[in-house]
Motif scaffolding. Structure first.
Motif, PDB file in Angstrom:
ATOM      1  N   UNK A  42      17.024  29.647  18.745  1.00 31.23           N
ATOM      2  CA  UNK A  42      15.581  29.654  19.000  1.00 31.23           C
ATOM      3  C   UNK A  42      15.230  28.917  20.278  1.00 31.23           C
ATOM      4  N   UNK A  43      14.218  29.412  20.980  1.00 33.99           N
ATOM      5  CA  UNK A  43      13.762  28.744  22.194  1.00 33.99           C
ATOM      6  C   UNK A  43      13.252  27.355  21.824  1.00 33.99           C
ATOM      7  N   UNK A  44      13.662  26.349  22.593  1.00 34.41           N
ATOM      8  CA  UNK A  44      13.223  24.996  22.343  1.00 34.41           C
ATOM      9  C   UNK A  44      14.148  24.215  21.439  1.00 34.41           C
ATOM     10  N   UNK A  45      15.237  24.842  20.985  1.00 41.46           N
ATOM     11  CA  UNK A  45      16.181  24.103  20.147  1.00 41.46           C
ATOM     12  C   UNK A  45      16.783  22.950  20.935  1.00 41.46           C
ATOM     13  N   UNK A  46      16.905  21.803  20.302  1.00 38.32           N
ATOM     14  CA  UNK A  46      17.446  20.627  20.990  1.00 38.32           C
ATOM     15  C   UNK A  46      18.904  20.838  21.320  1.00 38.32           C
ATOM     16  N   UNK A  47      19.293  20.482  22.534  1.00 35.82           N
ATOM     17  CA  UNK A  47      20.692  20.573  22.922  1.00 35.82           C
ATOM     18  C   UNK A  47      21.412  19.327  22.461  1.00 35.82           C
ATOM     19  N   UNK A  48      22.737  19.381  22.511  1.00 36.52           N
ATOM     20  CA  UNK A  48      23.521  18.228  22.078  1.00 36.52           C
ATOM     21  C   UNK A  48      23.260  17.047  23.000  1.00 36.52           C
ATOM     22  N   UNK A  49      22.992  15.872  22.466  1.00 34.12           N
ATOM     23  CA  UNK A  49      22.738  14.705  23.309  1.00 34.12           C
ATOM     24  C   UNK A  49      24.007  14.219  23.970  1.00 34.12           C
ATOM     25  N   UNK A  50      23.843  13.359  24.960  1.00 36.47           N
ATOM     26  CA  UNK A  50      24.995  12.822  25.664  1.00 36.47           C
ATOM     27  C   UNK A  50      25.925  12.059  24.743  1.00 36.47           C
ATOM     28  N   UNK A  51      25.385  11.601  23.591  1.00 38.41           N
ATOM     29  CA  UNK A  51      26.202  10.838  22.654  1.00 38.41           C
ATOM     30  C   UNK A  51      27.306  11.683  22.026  1.00 38.41           C
ATOM     31  N   UNK A  52      27.240  13.013  22.172  1.00 38.38           N
ATOM     32  CA  UNK A  52      28.316  13.859  21.656  1.00 38.38           C
ATOM     33  C   UNK A  52      29.568  13.732  22.510  1.00 38.38           C
ATOM     34  N   UNK A  53      29.426  13.200  23.714  1.00 40.71           N
ATOM     35  CA  UNK A  53      30.567  13.055  24.608  1.00 40.71           C
ATOM     36  C   UNK A  53      31.533  12.007  24.075  1.00 40.71           C
ATOM     37  N   UNK A  54      32.818  12.334  24.097  1.00 38.86           N
ATOM     38  CA  UNK A  54      33.845  11.397  23.633  1.00 38.86           C
ATOM     39  C   UNK A  54      34.622  10.857  24.827  1.00 38.86           C
ATOM     40  N   UNK A  55      34.712   9.556  24.893  1.00 40.28           N
ATOM     41  CA  UNK A  55      35.338   8.857  26.006  1.00 40.28           C
ATOM     42  C   UNK A  55      36.819   9.224  26.090  1.00 40.28           C
ATOM     43  N   UNK A  56      37.320   9.344  27.314  1.00 39.49           N
ATOM     44  CA  UNK A  56      38.723   9.668  27.533  1.00 39.49           C
ATOM     45  C   UNK A  56      39.392   8.669  28.456  1.00 39.49           C
ATOM     46  N   UNK A  57      40.700   8.815  28.578  1.00 38.44           N
ATOM     47  CA  UNK A  57      41.470   7.940  29.467  1.00 38.44           C
ATOM     48  C   UNK A  57      40.950   8.055  30.905  1.00 38.44           C
ATOM     49  N   UNK A  58      40.912   6.937  31.593  1.00 37.42           N
ATOM     50  CA  UNK A  58      40.484   6.779  32.985  1.00 37.42           C
ATOM     51  C   UNK A  58      38.988   6.990  33.200  1.00 37.42           C
ATOM     52  N   UNK A  59      38.204   7.175  32.155  1.00 40.01           N
ATOM     53  CA  UNK A  59      36.757   7.238  32.321  1.00 40.01           C
ATOM     54  C   UNK A  59      36.233   5.883  32.825  1.00 40.01           C
ATOM     55  N   UNK A  60      35.115   5.924  33.509  1.00 39.77           N
ATOM     56  CA  UNK A  60      34.477   4.710  34.014  1.00 39.77           C
ATOM     57  C   UNK A  60      33.227   4.441  33.174  1.00 39.77           C
ATOM     58  N   UNK A  61      33.156   3.245  32.604  1.00 35.53           N
ATOM     59  CA  UNK A  61      32.064   2.899  31.693  1.00 35.53           C
ATOM     60  C   UNK A  61      31.195   1.790  32.265  1.00 35.53           C
ATOM     61  N   UNK A  62      29.969   1.725  31.765  1.00 35.93           N
ATOM     62  CA  UNK A  62      29.095   0.582  31.989  1.00 35.93           C
ATOM     63  C   UNK A  62      28.844  -0.059  30.632  1.00 35.93           C
ATOM     64  N   UNK A  63      29.149  -1.340  30.502  1.00 40.38           N
ATOM     65  CA  UNK A  63      28.956  -2.076  29.254  1.00 40.38           C
ATOM     66  C   UNK A  63      27.920  -3.163  29.501  1.00 40.38           C
ATOM     67  N   UNK A  64      26.801  -3.087  28.784  1.00 36.23           N
ATOM     68  CA  UNK A  64      25.731  -4.071  28.948  1.00 36.23           C
ATOM     69  C   UNK A  64      25.536  -4.836  27.649  1.00 36.23           C
ATOM     70  N   UNK A  65      25.715  -6.145  27.709  1.00 32.75           N
ATOM     71  CA  UNK A  65      25.464  -7.020  26.561  1.00 32.75           C
ATOM     72  C   UNK A  65      24.187  -7.784  26.879  1.00 32.75           C
ATOM     73  N   UNK A  66      23.146  -7.527  26.118  1.00 33.02           N
ATOM     74  CA  UNK A  66      21.820  -8.079  26.399  1.00 33.02           C
ATOM     75  C   UNK A  66      21.851  -9.596  26.496  1.00 33.02           C
ATOM     76  N   UNK A  67      21.400 -10.098  27.651  1.00 30.98           N
ATOM     77  CA  UNK A  67      21.279 -11.526  27.949  1.00 30.98           C
ATOM     78  C   UNK A  67      22.621 -12.262  27.992  1.00 30.98           C
ATOM     79  N   UNK A  68      23.700 -11.512  28.141  1.00 29.30           N
ATOM     80  CA  UNK A  68      25.015 -12.147  28.305  1.00 29.30           C
ATOM     81  C   UNK A  68      25.702 -11.477  29.502  1.00 29.30           C
ATOM     82  N   UNK A  69      25.329 -11.849  30.711  1.00 26.56           N
ATOM     83  CA  UNK A  69      25.900 -11.196  31.898  1.00 26.56           C
ATOM     84  C   UNK A  69      27.404 -11.388  32.023  1.00 26.56           C
ATOM     85  N   UNK A  70      27.936 -12.476  31.455  1.00 27.14           N
ATOM     86  CA  UNK A  70      29.376 -12.727  31.537  1.00 27.14           C
ATOM     87  C   UNK A  70      30.186 -11.668  30.798  1.00 27.14           C
TER      88      UNK A  70
END
Length: 234
Positions: A42-70
């Motif tokens: 159907x028109x307007x059906x939601x597509x799969x969100x980015x969360x469906x993506x599964x991380x693989x070897x050599x991927x580059x990630x951003x990890x943010x821990x709120x209020x803990x920059x270290x």
């Protein structure tokens, strides 16, 4: 016939043989390939969100821990074994997890000993390990690396777009789900015109843009497959 085309011909032949004896789309016994035609979405059906993506070897990630920059990193590379290295907790498995699953894992491990109710966000900056194959009636068939969230329209654009002989109403995505080879068929023209949603493609997908000269086995496999109402993702 080059190696790639022989491979696809073999795949299509296997699918066609598995479909032999079926009486059409309504035959529930056809399991080698499962189709979703564009008209079933159907028109307007939601597509799969980015969360469906599964991380693989050599991927580059951003990890943010709120209020803990270290403990936060704008660029954190997954190693060839599928792990990341985090302060305090050391080696953490990342490959095979979605970003939200990895976030939950980090939250559990850091929260158990070091932080109270940590808020952690994991984002895929570069999906270097995820590759898709684009074949059929496209200008430049080949294997391409995905860079983060990628849709069908973007995947075809990687191959320099459809060729003059392309049938835009019949663009197939082959995918292995739970060990079963499946195929969904989409109308790229309708997607371009905003009449249908642009589906997400995943690593190891094989995209084939149809043409009148495409191997007959593909057509037989698609026409024999039952129609579902959704493209079932992982």
């Amino acid at each position: 016939m080059n190696t790639a085309m022989r491979l696809f011909a073999l795949l299509f032949a296997v699918l066609a043989v598995a479909a032999c004896g079926s009486s059409g789309r309504e035959n529930a016994d056809v399991t080698a390939a499962t189709q979703v035609a564009s008209y079933a979405l159907p028109v307007g059906q939601a597509v799969a969100p980015a969360e469906d993506y599964r991380i693989g070897e050599t991927d580059l990630l951003k990890v943010s821990v709120f209020r803990v920059p270290e403990l936060s990193f704008d660029q954190l590379r997954v190693d060839s074994s599928g792990n990341i290295q985090m302060p305090l907790i050391g080696t953490v498995r990342a490959a095979g997890l979605t970003p939200s699953e990895l976030s939950a894992s980090l939250t559990s491990q850091l929260g158990a000993r070091y932080l109270r109710n940590p808020q952690i966000t994991v984002t895929v900056v570069e999906a270097a390990s995820q590759k898709i194959t684009v074949d059929g009636a496209v200008t430049q068939p080949g294997v391409y690396e995905m860079r983060g969230r990628t849709t069908l329209l973007q995947a075809v654009a990687m191959a320099r777009g459809p060729s003059g002989s392309a049938d835009l109403s019949s663009v197939a995505i082959f995918r292995t789900i739970d060990g079963q080879r499946m195929v969904a068929v989409f109308d790229l023209g309708a997607i371009r015109n905003g009449e249908a949603e642009d589906p997400i493609v995943l690593g190891e997908d094989v995209i084939v843009v149809d043409t009148s000269t495409l191997n007959a086995g593909l057509r037989a496999a698609i026409s024999a497959a039952p129609v579902l109402t959704l493209f079932r993702l992982f």
